[in-house]
Write an enzyme that holds these catalytic residues in place. Sequence first.
Site, PDB file in Angstrom:
ATOM      1  N   GLU A 120     -18.471   8.373  -5.964  1.00 23.24           N
ATOM      2  CA  GLU A 120     -18.956   9.342  -6.942  1.00 23.24           C
ATOM      3  C   GLU A 120     -20.469   9.297  -7.137  1.00 23.24           C
ATOM      4  OE1 GLU A 120     -16.558   8.356 -10.321  1.00 23.24           O
ATOM      5  OE2 GLU A 120     -15.007   9.801  -9.798  1.00 23.24           O
ATOM      6  N   GLU A 135      -4.463  -8.381   1.157  1.00 22.20           N
ATOM      7  CA  GLU A 135      -5.331  -9.101   0.229  1.00 22.20           C
ATOM      8  C   GLU A 135      -5.297 -10.617   0.433  1.00 22.20           C
ATOM      9  OE1 GLU A 135      -3.138 -10.127  -3.851  1.00 22.20           O
ATOM     10  OE2 GLU A 135      -3.463  -7.975  -3.599  1.00 22.20           O
TER      11      GLU A 135
END
Length: 277
Positions: free
Chosen positions: A80, A111
């Site tokens: 963004e 992960e």
Amino acid sequence: MSNPITEQPSKYDNLEKMDVLELLSNINAEDQTVPLAIEKALPQIRDFVTAVVPKMELGGRLFYIGAGTSGRLGVLDASECPPTFGVSDDHIIGLIAGGDVALRKAVENAEDDVNQAWKDLEEFKISEKDVLLGIAASGSTPYVVGGIEDAKKNGVLTGGITCNKNSLLSREADFPMELIVGPEFVTGSTRMKAGTAQKLVLNMISTSIMIQLGKVKGNKMVDMQLSNKKLVERGTKMIMDELNIDADLARLLLKKYKSVRKTIDLYKDRLNTNELN
């Protein structure tokens, strides 16, 4: 850490017996505690931002790494910044364990690899000029903690966002930020309060950095990308207000210069030149 706060039982039970309004009210009540938890961490957040800005002024980049919800939030915040502040997409870079496919679907065991984050970062030629921010609600995610450890070995400044006290991530990061939001409404579901806290703090970090780097004028996004009609209209209104001109002229100038900041600066320069002459 035997019983991290993020894994402790919810203060609520028999959730399946609650009606919809009761569920919503209780979730909302828990969500209202998040800003208060962040308020306690403001000095930690300030110290991190203060350390990042000089690095970025010299051309350094800010990297986010995370897994699952934490990784998605990092990628979201990074993505963004270019449209909001007009920076290139390599100013702030978000990486998620398992790669971009993990943005939509869980990637099994992604992960758990303690070495993968540094491999991912090396593809971007990360160096001591840059900064790495690890995001992990638990503070123990191997992908994140391993990435922070490797970054420190290579002289990279590090920060960490976690929702547990004295976690591995907090102990390893140069600038730990602990957002202690307490047990989740649904036990262990850190996409809820922990995720909300992480999102709010990432907003604070990136926005504060961009303001410090001069990407905001007054309170306006003068460097935003004019990528759709709504943003063109917003830019036009900014120019009208700043230069005290009508909409037609503002729109014409914006179309010509393709930048709110450039339009304002050039128009004012022209006015000043005419006044001097």
